[in-house]
Design a protein around this motif. Structure first.
Motif, PDB file in Angstrom:
ATOM      1  N   LEU A 112      17.631  17.500  55.907  1.00  0.00           N
ATOM      2  CA  LEU A 112      18.676  17.497  57.204  1.00  0.00           C
ATOM      3  C   LEU A 112      19.671  18.291  57.844  1.00  0.00           C
ATOM      4  N   VAL A 113      20.244  19.265  56.696  1.00  0.00           N
ATOM      5  CA  VAL A 113      21.179  19.999  56.805  1.00  0.00           C
ATOM      6  C   VAL A 113      20.294  21.586  57.050  1.00  0.00           C
ATOM      7  N   SER A 114      19.236  21.539  55.687  1.00  0.00           N
ATOM      8  CA  SER A 114      18.658  22.794  56.027  1.00  0.00           C
ATOM      9  C   SER A 114      17.637  22.949  57.572  1.00  0.00           C
ATOM     10  N   PHE A 115      17.335  21.677  57.940  1.00  0.00           N
ATOM     11  CA  PHE A 115      16.394  21.710  59.038  1.00  0.00           C
ATOM     12  C   PHE A 115      17.635  22.230  60.442  1.00  0.00           C
ATOM     13  N   LEU A 116      19.149  21.755  59.968  1.00  0.00           N
ATOM     14  CA  LEU A 116      19.880  22.574  60.929  1.00  0.00           C
ATOM     15  C   LEU A 116      19.976  23.480  61.018  1.00  0.00           C
ATOM     16  N   ILE A 117      20.127  24.003  59.643  1.00  0.00           N
ATOM     17  CA  ILE A 117      20.379  25.239  59.618  1.00  0.00           C
ATOM     18  C   ILE A 117      19.409  26.104  60.242  1.00  0.00           C
ATOM     19  N   GLU A 118      18.581  25.713  59.384  1.00  0.00           N
ATOM     20  CA  GLU A 118      16.856  27.060  60.686  1.00  0.00           C
ATOM     21  C   GLU A 118      16.964  26.654  61.828  1.00  0.00           C
ATOM     22  N   ILE A 119      16.720  25.581  62.221  1.00  0.00           N
ATOM     23  CA  ILE A 119      17.194  25.959  63.759  1.00  0.00           C
ATOM     24  C   ILE A 119      18.460  26.671  64.626  1.00  0.00           C
ATOM     25  N   SER A 120      19.184  26.604  64.565  1.00  0.00           N
ATOM     26  CA  SER A 120      20.580  27.011  64.422  1.00  0.00           C
ATOM     27  C   SER A 120      20.562  28.884  64.453  1.00  0.00           C
ATOM     28  N   ILE A 121      19.492  29.206  62.888  1.00  0.00           N
ATOM     29  CA  ILE A 121      19.636  30.263  63.514  1.00  0.00           C
ATOM     30  C   ILE A 121      18.250  30.826  64.258  1.00  0.00           C
ATOM     31  N   VAL A 207      13.593  30.354  52.427  1.00  0.00           N
ATOM     32  CA  VAL A 207      12.175  29.933  53.300  1.00  0.00           C
ATOM     33  C   VAL A 207      11.968  29.433  54.782  1.00  0.00           C
ATOM     34  N   GLY A 208      12.093  28.432  54.701  1.00  0.00           N
ATOM     35  CA  GLY A 208      11.519  27.661  56.216  1.00  0.00           C
ATOM     36  C   GLY A 208      12.558  28.968  57.793  1.00  0.00           C
ATOM     37  N   VAL A 209      13.016  29.094  57.401  1.00  0.00           N
ATOM     38  CA  VAL A 209      13.972  30.399  59.349  1.00  0.00           C
ATOM     39  C   VAL A 209      13.082  30.973  59.199  1.00  0.00           C
ATOM     40  N   GLY A 210      11.777  31.228  58.585  1.00  0.00           N
ATOM     41  CA  GLY A 210      11.177  32.924  59.189  1.00  0.00           C
ATOM     42  C   GLY A 210       9.804  32.349  59.647  1.00  0.00           C
ATOM     43  N   GLY A 211       9.703  30.979  59.723  1.00  0.00           N
ATOM     44  CA  GLY A 211       8.480  30.756  60.572  1.00  0.00           C
ATOM     45  C   GLY A 211       8.765  30.130  62.026  1.00  0.00           C
ATOM     46  N   TRP A 212      10.168  29.479  61.957  1.00  0.00           N
ATOM     47  CA  TRP A 212      10.623  28.990  63.607  1.00  0.00           C
ATOM     48  C   TRP A 212      10.902  30.594  63.693  1.00  0.00           C
ATOM     49  N   ASN A 250      10.543  26.367  78.784  1.00  0.00           N
ATOM     50  CA  ASN A 250       9.188  26.289  78.124  1.00  0.00           C
ATOM     51  C   ASN A 250       8.812  26.548  77.100  1.00  0.00           C
ATOM     52  N   THR A 251       9.619  27.307  76.457  1.00  0.00           N
ATOM     53  CA  THR A 251       9.756  27.250  75.185  1.00  0.00           C
ATOM     54  C   THR A 251       9.782  25.959  74.111  1.00  0.00           C
ATOM     55  N   LEU A 252      10.912  25.043  74.675  1.00  0.00           N
ATOM     56  CA  LEU A 252      11.036  24.161  74.014  1.00  0.00           C
ATOM     57  C   LEU A 252       9.771  23.095  73.649  1.00  0.00           C
ATOM     58  N   ILE A 253       8.885  23.312  74.696  1.00  0.00           N
ATOM     59  CA  ILE A 253       7.622  22.711  74.410  1.00  0.00           C
ATOM     60  C   ILE A 253       6.478  22.996  73.457  1.00  0.00           C
ATOM     61  N   PRO A 254       6.620  23.601  72.607  1.00  0.00           N
ATOM     62  CA  PRO A 254       5.747  23.926  71.524  1.00  0.00           C
ATOM     63  C   PRO A 254       6.703  23.915  70.353  1.00  0.00           C
ATOM     64  N   LEU A 255       7.553  23.974  70.447  1.00  0.00           N
ATOM     65  CA  LEU A 255       8.771  23.623  69.533  1.00  0.00           C
ATOM     66  C   LEU A 255       9.026  22.147  69.414  1.00  0.00           C
ATOM     67  N   ILE A 256       8.826  21.307  70.622  1.00  0.00           N
ATOM     68  CA  ILE A 256       9.163  20.244  70.085  1.00  0.00           C
ATOM     69  C   ILE A 256       7.954  19.535  69.696  1.00  0.00           C
ATOM     70  N   THR A 257       7.071  19.825  69.971  1.00  0.00           N
ATOM     71  CA  THR A 257       5.413  19.432  68.913  1.00  0.00           C
ATOM     72  C   THR A 257       6.193  19.987  67.652  1.00  0.00           C
ATOM     73  N   LEU A 258       6.530  20.748  67.598  1.00  0.00           N
ATOM     74  CA  LEU A 258       6.687  20.970  65.812  1.00  0.00           C
ATOM     75  C   LEU A 258       7.908  19.504  65.548  1.00  0.00           C
ATOM     76  N   PHE A 259       9.065  19.485  65.736  1.00  0.00           N
ATOM     77  CA  PHE A 259      10.049  18.485  65.674  1.00  0.00           C
ATOM     78  C   PHE A 259       9.353  17.528  65.389  1.00  0.00           C
ATOM     79  N   GLY A 260       8.263  16.919  65.987  1.00  0.00           N
ATOM     80  CA  GLY A 260       8.213  15.624  65.381  1.00  0.00           C
ATOM     81  C   GLY A 260       7.008  15.444  64.255  1.00  0.00           C
ATOM     82  N   GLN A 261       6.819  16.750  64.239  1.00  0.00           N
ATOM     83  CA  GLN A 261       5.841  17.151  62.339  1.00  0.00           C
ATOM     84  C   GLN A 261       6.977  17.365  61.009  1.00  0.00           C
ATOM     85  N   GLN A 262       8.437  17.568  62.130  1.00  0.00           N
ATOM     86  CA  GLN A 262       9.469  17.535  60.874  1.00  0.00           C
ATOM     87  C   GLN A 262      10.283  16.266  60.085  1.00  0.00           C
TER      88      GLN A 262
END
Length: 330
Positions: A112-121, A207-212, A250-262
């Motif tokens: 969770l901490v890693s994910f929140l930092i990744e998204i905020s960056i 490792v994860g921030v680049g993909g986002w 509208n950028t959030l739409i595909p991101l939301i799909t990835l959020f669910g897969q997290q």
């Protein structure tokens, strides 16, 4: 929407039972030496309740290995899955559910901490790179993203341990507690454990921030080149309003799909990172369970991860419909 949810739930249930059959087939196909070793261990304990042959017969009957693949699968469903009694872990000598409860929250907070930092960056940098396409900022973000995507987690973890643990000695190389953990106060123990999570968190973020970042940049560029964005600009709206109000939604739409897969990631743990840093989460526990041939815990972990994937995909579909008002499910 209700009809859609019911339909997706029914499909997910069918998929789950098919996946569990595959899981049981994998366990059924494992070398019998694992069962034989466990039977030998149980028969040699002080006060053992049976001989090696008796324990071997009992273990095979307990998990349905003596009933054939299909018969054993239905036996496991009725005795374990539907009752919630998955037996004792062979490696950890505790009930499977208790082992799971002891380790799952370490992985959850780590992820969770890693994910929140990744998204905020990643999200702000991805949007900035898209707004300034082909600028030095865009090239810098792209290079950083590609480097992060290319680096394997074991390399990043080893490098961080070498620099910050071995050379600078700012952190311990592995583990979750320092040598003075037991004599610290409650808050002291909390911060001591938190300090041991710093390097694993940095590893996962790198490792994860680049993909986002790449995903956000790509989708933001597609939205900014849309006709309605050009229309909004032609009407004289400020660039800030165009980007933050119209494009970002509208950028959030595909991101939301990835959020669910997290969801599987948050609860599934990071097997390599947790193992390298000896973080006793679900990834670390499942790794040693698989290596040692702990069939009960391995079956439970794979089943749990399968459920998370199905729930995550269902959440992604629902969130997609909620975020995009143009989507209507009939």
């Amino acid at each position: 929407m209700i009809e859609f949810l019911v339909k997706r739930l029914l499909i997910s249930v069918v998929i789950l039972f098919c996946v569990m059959f595959i899981i049981y087939a994998l366990m059924f196909s494992m070398p019998t030496s694992y069962v034989e070793n466990m039977a030998r261990t149980l028969s040699q304990k002080p006060g053992a309740l049976g001989s090696y042959t008796e324990w071997l017969t009992k273990l095979n009957a307990l998990y349905g290995f003596d009933r054939g693949l299909v018969g054993g699968y239905f036996h496991w469903l009725t005795t374990a899955f539907f009752t919630g009694n998955f037996g004792n872990s062979w490696n950890w000598t505790l009930p499977v559910t208790q082992v799971f409860a002891n380790c799952i929250w370490y992985s959850f907070f780590l992820m969770l901490v890693s994910f929140l930092i990744e998204i905020s960056i990643a999200v702000p940098l991805g949007i900035t790179a898209a707004r300034k396409q082909y600028s030095p900022t865009d090239y810098t973000v792209t290079v950083v993203a590609l480097v992060g995507i290319s680096l394997p987690s074991f390399f990043v973890a080893s490098l961080l341990k070498l620099v910050f643990a071995a050379k600078l000695q700012w952190f311990d190389i592995s583990g979750m507690e320092g040598r003075y953990h037991n004599i610290l106060s409650g808050w002291g123990q909390f911060w001591d454990t938190a300090a041991h999570f710093v390097l694993p968190v940095i590893t996962l973020v790198v490792v994860g921030v680049g993909g986002w970042m790449r995903y956000t940049r790509t989708n933001m560029l597609e939205v900014l080149n849309s006709d309605y964005i050009r229309t909004a600009r032609a009407k004289g709206l400020s660039e800030r309003r165009v980007v933050n109000h119209h494009a970002f939604r509208n950028t959030l739409i595909p991101l939301i799909t990835l959020f669910g897969q997290q969801l599987p990631v948050l609860f599934g743990g990071a097997l390599i990172t947790e193992t390298l840093f000896a973080i006793r989460g679900i990834g670390y526990t499942s790794y040693w369970s698989i290596v040692s041939g702990d069939i009960p815990f391995t079956m439970f972990y794979l089943m749990f991860f399968s459920i998370l994937v199905l729930v995550g995909n269902l959440m992604a579909d629902v969130l997609y419909a909620v975020v995009d008002p143009r989507v209507r499910v009939h």
